[in-house]
Design a protein around this motif. Sequence first.
Motif, PDB file in Angstrom:
ATOM      1  N   LEU A  70      36.097  51.693  53.036  1.00 18.81           N
ATOM      2  CA  LEU A  70      36.367  52.675  54.088  1.00 18.81           C
ATOM      3  C   LEU A  70      37.237  52.090  55.203  1.00 18.81           C
ATOM      4  CD1 LEU A  70      32.872  54.399  54.300  1.00 18.81           C
ATOM      5  CD2 LEU A  70      34.959  55.301  53.263  1.00 18.81           C
ATOM      6  N   THR A  71      37.049  50.819  55.517  1.00 12.78           N
ATOM      7  CA  THR A  71      37.883  50.159  56.527  1.00 12.78           C
ATOM      8  C   THR A  71      39.337  50.125  56.082  1.00 12.78           C
ATOM      9  OG1 THR A  71      36.054  48.794  57.293  1.00 12.78           O
ATOM     10  CG2 THR A  71      38.273  48.003  57.788  1.00 12.78           C
ATOM     11  N   ASN A  72      39.566  49.860  54.804  1.00  6.73           N
ATOM     12  CA  ASN A  72      40.931  49.835  54.288  1.00  6.73           C
ATOM     13  C   ASN A  72      41.628  51.171  54.511  1.00  6.73           C
ATOM     14  OD1 ASN A  72      40.665  47.194  53.418  1.00  6.73           O
ATOM     15  ND2 ASN A  72      40.051  47.785  51.353  1.00  6.73           N
ATOM     16  N   VAL A  73      40.900  52.261  54.326  1.00  2.98           N
ATOM     17  CA  VAL A  73      41.476  53.593  54.532  1.00  2.98           C
ATOM     18  C   VAL A  73      41.661  53.856  56.021  1.00  2.98           C
ATOM     19  CG1 VAL A  73      40.999  56.063  54.285  1.00  2.98           C
ATOM     20  CG2 VAL A  73      40.576  54.524  52.369  1.00  2.98           C
ATOM     21  N   GLN A  74      40.657  53.533  56.824  1.00  3.20           N
ATOM     22  CA  GLN A  74      40.729  53.799  58.268  1.00  3.20           C
ATOM     23  C   GLN A  74      41.841  53.008  58.953  1.00  3.20           C
ATOM     24  OE1 GLN A  74      36.775  52.871  59.527  1.00  3.20           O
ATOM     25  NE2 GLN A  74      35.960  54.875  58.964  1.00  3.20           N
ATOM     26  N   GLU A  75      42.066  51.786  58.499  1.00  5.31           N
ATOM     27  CA  GLU A  75      43.109  50.947  59.098  1.00  5.31           C
ATOM     28  C   GLU A  75      44.490  51.222  58.497  1.00  5.31           C
ATOM     29  OE1 GLU A  75      42.759  48.879  61.662  1.00  5.31           O
ATOM     30  OE2 GLU A  75      40.624  49.314  61.823  1.00  5.31           O
ATOM     31  N   SER A  76      44.568  52.126  57.534  1.00  4.97           N
ATOM     32  CA  SER A  76      45.814  52.478  56.842  1.00  4.97           C
ATOM     33  C   SER A  76      46.479  51.260  56.214  1.00  4.97           C
ATOM     34  CB  SER A  76      46.794  53.168  57.797  1.00  4.97           C
ATOM     35  OG  SER A  76      46.226  54.338  58.324  1.00  4.97           O
ATOM     36  N   TYR A  77      45.661  50.406  55.604  1.00  4.35           N
ATOM     37  CA  TYR A  77      46.195  49.236  54.923  1.00  4.35           C
ATOM     38  C   TYR A  77      46.901  49.652  53.641  1.00  4.35           C
ATOM     39  CZ  TYR A  77      43.402  46.066  57.855  1.00  4.35           C
ATOM     40  OH  TYR A  77      42.871  45.359  58.906  1.00  4.35           O
ATOM     41  N   ASN A  78      47.976  48.928  53.306  1.00  2.00           N
ATOM     42  CA  ASN A  78      48.608  49.158  52.009  1.00  2.00           C
ATOM     43  C   ASN A  78      47.797  48.409  50.947  1.00  2.00           C
ATOM     44  OD1 ASN A  78      49.447  46.413  51.920  1.00  2.00           O
ATOM     45  ND2 ASN A  78      51.331  46.920  53.027  1.00  2.00           N
ATOM     46  N   ILE A  79      48.268  48.407  49.724  1.00  2.00           N
ATOM     47  CA  ILE A  79      47.486  47.822  48.630  1.00  2.00           C
ATOM     48  C   ILE A  79      47.273  46.326  48.836  1.00  2.00           C
ATOM     49  CG2 ILE A  79      47.451  47.376  46.137  1.00  2.00           C
ATOM     50  CD1 ILE A  79      48.973  50.067  45.825  1.00  2.00           C
ATOM     51  N   LEU A  80      48.319  45.584  49.177  1.00  2.00           N
ATOM     52  CA  LEU A  80      48.190  44.140  49.374  1.00  2.00           C
ATOM     53  C   LEU A  80      47.269  43.823  50.550  1.00  2.00           C
ATOM     54  CD1 LEU A  80      48.982  41.292  48.539  1.00  2.00           C
ATOM     55  CD2 LEU A  80      50.993  41.500  50.024  1.00  2.00           C
ATOM     56  N   GLU A  81      47.432  44.534  51.658  1.00  2.00           N
ATOM     57  CA  GLU A  81      46.567  44.320  52.818  1.00  2.00           C
ATOM     58  C   GLU A  81      45.105  44.640  52.486  1.00  2.00           C
ATOM     59  OE1 GLU A  81      49.733  45.265  56.445  1.00  2.00           O
ATOM     60  OE2 GLU A  81      48.568  46.903  55.550  1.00  2.00           O
ATOM     61  N   SER A  82      44.891  45.669  51.679  1.00  2.00           N
ATOM     62  CA  SER A  82      43.532  46.032  51.274  1.00  2.00           C
ATOM     63  C   SER A  82      42.893  44.940  50.434  1.00  2.00           C
ATOM     64  CB  SER A  82      43.537  47.344  50.485  1.00  2.00           C
ATOM     65  OG  SER A  82      43.974  48.401  51.283  1.00  2.00           O
ATOM     66  N   ILE A  83      43.666  44.381  49.515  1.00  2.00           N
ATOM     67  CA  ILE A  83      43.135  43.311  48.670  1.00  2.00           C
ATOM     68  C   ILE A  83      42.817  42.077  49.513  1.00  2.00           C
ATOM     69  CG2 ILE A  83      43.710  41.726  46.787  1.00  2.00           C
ATOM     70  CD1 ILE A  83      45.320  44.073  45.541  1.00  2.00           C
ATOM     71  N   VAL A  84      43.722  41.723  50.427  1.00  2.00           N
ATOM     72  CA  VAL A  84      43.488  40.571  51.310  1.00  2.00           C
ATOM     73  C   VAL A  84      42.258  40.819  52.185  1.00  2.00           C
ATOM     74  CG1 VAL A  84      44.426  39.285  53.280  1.00  2.00           C
ATOM     75  CG2 VAL A  84      45.859  39.754  51.295  1.00  2.00           C
ATOM     76  N   ASN A  85      42.143  42.018  52.736  1.00  2.00           N
ATOM     77  CA  ASN A  85      40.989  42.358  53.560  1.00  2.00           C
ATOM     78  C   ASN A  85      39.693  42.275  52.749  1.00  2.00           C
ATOM     79  OD1 ASN A  85      39.571  43.337  55.915  1.00  2.00           O
ATOM     80  ND2 ASN A  85      39.442  45.303  54.867  1.00  2.00           N
ATOM     81  N   GLY A  86      39.703  42.819  51.543  1.00  2.00           N
ATOM     82  CA  GLY A  86      38.519  42.772  50.692  1.00  2.00           C
ATOM     83  C   GLY A  86      38.135  41.353  50.322  1.00  2.00           C
ATOM     84  N   PHE A  87      39.124  40.563  49.930  1.00  2.00           N
ATOM     85  CA  PHE A  87      38.847  39.179  49.545  1.00  2.00           C
ATOM     86  C   PHE A  87      38.329  38.378  50.739  1.00  2.00           C
ATOM     87  CE2 PHE A  87      40.205  34.742  48.964  1.00  2.00           C
ATOM     88  CZ  PHE A  87      39.496  34.447  47.810  1.00  2.00           C
ATOM     89  N   ALA A  88      38.996  38.509  51.874  1.00  2.00           N
ATOM     90  CA  ALA A  88      38.593  37.737  53.059  1.00  2.00           C
ATOM     91  C   ALA A  88      37.215  38.163  53.559  1.00  2.00           C
ATOM     92  CB  ALA A  88      39.634  37.895  54.162  1.00  2.00           C
ATOM     93  N   THR A  89      36.939  39.444  53.528  1.00  2.00           N
ATOM     94  CA  THR A  89      35.621  39.920  53.956  1.00  2.00           C
ATOM     95  C   THR A  89      34.533  39.362  53.059  1.00  2.00           C
ATOM     96  OG1 THR A  89      36.572  41.960  54.850  1.00  2.00           O
ATOM     97  CG2 THR A  89      34.216  41.973  54.359  1.00  2.00           C
ATOM     98  N   SER A  90      34.784  39.377  51.750  1.00  2.00           N
ATOM     99  CA  SER A  90      33.775  38.858  50.821  1.00  2.00           C
ATOM    100  C   SER A  90      33.640  37.344  50.923  1.00  2.00           C
ATOM    101  CB  SER A  90      34.094  39.289  49.391  1.00  2.00           C
ATOM    102  OG  SER A  90      35.393  38.882  49.010  1.00  2.00           O
ATOM    103  N   VAL A  91      34.717  36.640  51.229  1.00  2.00           N
ATOM    104  CA  VAL A  91      34.626  35.194  51.470  1.00  2.00           C
ATOM    105  C   VAL A  91      33.803  34.937  52.733  1.00  2.00           C
ATOM    106  CG1 VAL A  91      35.959  33.146  52.120  1.00  2.00           C
ATOM    107  CG2 VAL A  91      36.689  34.538  50.187  1.00  2.00           C
ATOM    108  N   GLY A  92      33.993  35.754  53.753  1.00  2.00           N
ATOM    109  CA  GLY A  92      33.182  35.640  54.962  1.00  2.00           C
ATOM    110  C   GLY A  92      31.707  35.886  54.679  1.00  2.00           C
ATOM    111  N   PHE A  93      31.417  36.866  53.828  1.00  2.00           N
ATOM    112  CA  PHE A  93      30.037  37.116  53.403  1.00  2.00           C
ATOM    113  C   PHE A  93      29.475  35.889  52.699  1.00  2.00           C
ATOM    114  CE2 PHE A  93      27.031  38.325  50.100  1.00  2.00           C
ATOM    115  CZ  PHE A  93      26.110  39.086  50.794  1.00  2.00           C
ATOM    116  N   THR A  94      30.275  35.326  51.795  1.00  2.00           N
ATOM    117  CA  THR A  94      29.831  34.155  51.032  1.00  2.00           C
ATOM    118  C   THR A  94      29.597  32.954  51.947  1.00  2.00           C
ATOM    119  OG1 THR A  94      31.037  34.956  49.107  1.00  2.00           O
ATOM    120  CG2 THR A  94      30.418  32.640  49.105  1.00  2.00           C
TER     121      THR A  94
END
Length: 191
Positions: free
Chosen positions: A121-145
């Motif tokens: 939902l953050t990816n949609v709200q921030e209007s991220y493109n595909i690459l930004e969405s993948i980076v955001n998802g990966f970085a968020t999950s790394v932060g979780f880890t």
Amino acid sequence: MGNLIIIAVGSALVSNVVLSQFLGICPFLGVSKKVDTAAGMGAAVIFVITLASAITIVIYQFIMVPLGIEYLQTIVFILVIAALVQFVEMFLKKSMPSLYNALGIYLPLITTNCAVLGVALTNVQESYNILESIVNGFATSVGFTISIVILAGIREKTEYNDFPAAFRGTAIVMVTASLMAIAFFGFSGII
């Protein structure tokens, strides 16, 4: 490139999904008893969130927006996440049965982990493109880890410490998580 680095650092450290947004608390508290189990859960979450970020943003941008059905995003995202978690569960059951058994009920709970849906939902709200969405998802999950492994390490070290009765069990875990959140707040000056 600079924008991607800002997204990555911001998602992993500054806006840590667990310690500043308080999403994904269930597996954070439940699977953080041993470092090995926490790392396994972190790897599963990295896979699911990164893949979910890529798939959901593609579905949103190329199917939902052209059809004008953006209002169905939450339902569609939950279905995509549930399918990905089933894939991860089948893979772990077949290839890593010890990790599958160690994760127990928390593995299927990735489906309802609000951190996974929150990233989509953050990816949609921030209007991220595909690459930004993948980076955001990966970085968020790394932060979780990072946060779950640190908590597991602290819990392993303090398991046999003598705490007052009022602080034993969940109470000391919550105090530890609170102190971690304060420590991660120090990263807010980076960006």
